[in-house]
Write a protein that holds these residues in place. Structure first.
Motif: not given
Length: 405
Positions: A286-291, A293-312
């Motif tokens: 699943r790919v989730g798109v969440g919104v 609203a925190d005070d004066d800031v809007v956060e749009i988050a796109v999350s996946d359950q994929g392979i991830g990204i290495a630290e480097a």
């Protein structure tokens, strides 16, 4: 010798003695002035005022290397009044100018007075302002060098990326010509040409989008933007891609949130995150798109359950043409510009992008934007857009069923 002759001789001797004494006095004053100048450590009038108005790091150094006066920016390199120059290359530059009396300039890499281990590229200019004093100006050109390098890399990378699809189209065209008597092969090659043409179009389109975002007038249509509309349009544009990949798209979070900006640019930015999440997610996830609203800031988050990204890779993931997984990007037709567009689009709207990722667990990209109050006519416009989308879907359904629109 007569009396008049004696008087004239005395007058001449007196005149010679007077001129000699005058010359002696002048020479003594000049010698004294030279001696004072050579031993003086007083700063010439006006130099302190000039230093106070300078944005670059600058200082006045005496013969022993002691700093007598500085500009405000000099502290960034650890240069302070009463201290000595710590950097040996700057000391060598000052000594050379003091010995020659000329002006010299060098490009050096120095650390900022022990405040940072990151060396800075500087343009150092030294000028003699007396027998014992030297004016040293240190200009930090690290950012300019970085921008110049980015431009060179952008041109080189763009040329390299364009060569691949252009070369493929050329080769496929030759293959079609040689297989003119085989309709099946012609169809195969034509399909591959179409795919390469689409890839080329996508690449050039994203290059143009990135260029617009980096231009001074990057945002041309600024106004209140409904985040609900941005999310809906971004998800709708990638439903087919998600279905083909076997990935579920889910939307959640707050609604009725507004920001100020260019709706089309925000839709493209969120769409790029969704497209990337789909590409790097396994089938059945699943790919989730969440919104939120925190005070004066809007956060749009796109999350996946994929392979991830290495630290480097996390520090470079937003660079142009950078691909954490080169093979997958090539296979899926990725351009390596999507996340760079997301970054610049968000910055253009006064926001930032944050990344959370764990290899094997997935990634979450969060766009943070300044929130604004909903416009007075927001509800009416929302209803009109819903009716328009519903009518468009209904018309599309009738066309697919063979009816006339």
């Amino acid at each position: 010798m007569t009396l008049p002759q004696l008087a004239l001789s005395s007058l001449a001797i007196g005149l010679v003695i007077g001129v000699g004494m005058s010359l002696l006095v002048v020479w003594a004053y000049r010698a004294r002035a030279r001696a004072e100048e050579e031993t003086s450590t007083s700063i010439p009038q006006g130099i302190t005022d000039v230093l106070g108005s300078m944005d670059d790091a600058a200082c006045v150094v005496d013969a022993s290397g002691l700093v007598l006066a500085t500009s405000r920016a000099a502290a960034r390199f650890g240069i302070e009044v009463g201290s000595t120059l710590e950097n040996p290359e700057l000391r060598q530059l000052v000594r050379g100018v003091r010995a020659s009396g000329d002006t010299a300039m060098e490009s050096l890499r120095i650390t900022r007075g022990g405040l940072s281990l990151d060396p800075r590229l500087v343009s150092a200019r030294a000028s003699a302002i007396g027998a014992r004093l030297v004016l040293l100006i240190v200009r930090d050109v690290t950012e300019q060098e970085r921008l110049d390098q980015m431009r060179r890399d952008f041109v080189a990378n763009t040329s390299h990326e364009l060569k691949t699809p252009v070369g493929a189209v050329s080769l496929l065209a030759e293959a079609i010509e040689s297989a003119a008597d085989d309709p099946a092969q012609v169809r195969v090659f034509a399909s591959r040409i179409s795919a390469e043409a689409n890839r080329l179009g996508q690449l050039t389109g994203r290059i143009m989008s990135l260029s617009r975002l980096q231009a001074e007038d990057g945002l041309t249509e600024v106004g209140p933007v409904s985040i609900d509309e941005v999310i809906a349009s971004s998800i709708e544009a990638h439903v087919v891609q998600a279905d083909s990949a076997g990935v579920e798209l889910a939307r959640g979070g707050d609604r009725g949130v507004w920001v100020r900006g260019d709706a089309q640019i925000l839709i493209e930015a969120v769409g790029n995150l969704i497209a990337n999440a789909i590409v790097y997610s396994p089938r059945g996830s699943r790919v989730g798109v969440g919104v939120r609203a925190d005070d004066d800031v809007v956060e749009i988050a796109v999350s996946d359950q994929g392979i991830g990204i290495a630290e480097a890779d996390r520090e470079r993931i937003f660079e142009r043409f950078y691909r954490a997984d080169e093979a997958r990007s090539r296979r899926t037709g990725g351009t390596g510009l999507g996340l760079s567009i997301v970054k610049h689009a968000t910055q253009r709207h006064g926001g930032e992008v944050r990344l959370w990722s764990r290899p094997g667990r997935g990634s979450t990209f969060t766009i943070r934007l300044p929130q604004i109050a909903a416009p007075a006519n927001a509800d009416r416009d929302k209803k009109n857009k819903k009716r328009a989308r519903k009518a468009a879907r209904s018309a599309g359904s009738r066309v697919r069923n063979g009816e006339t629109a």
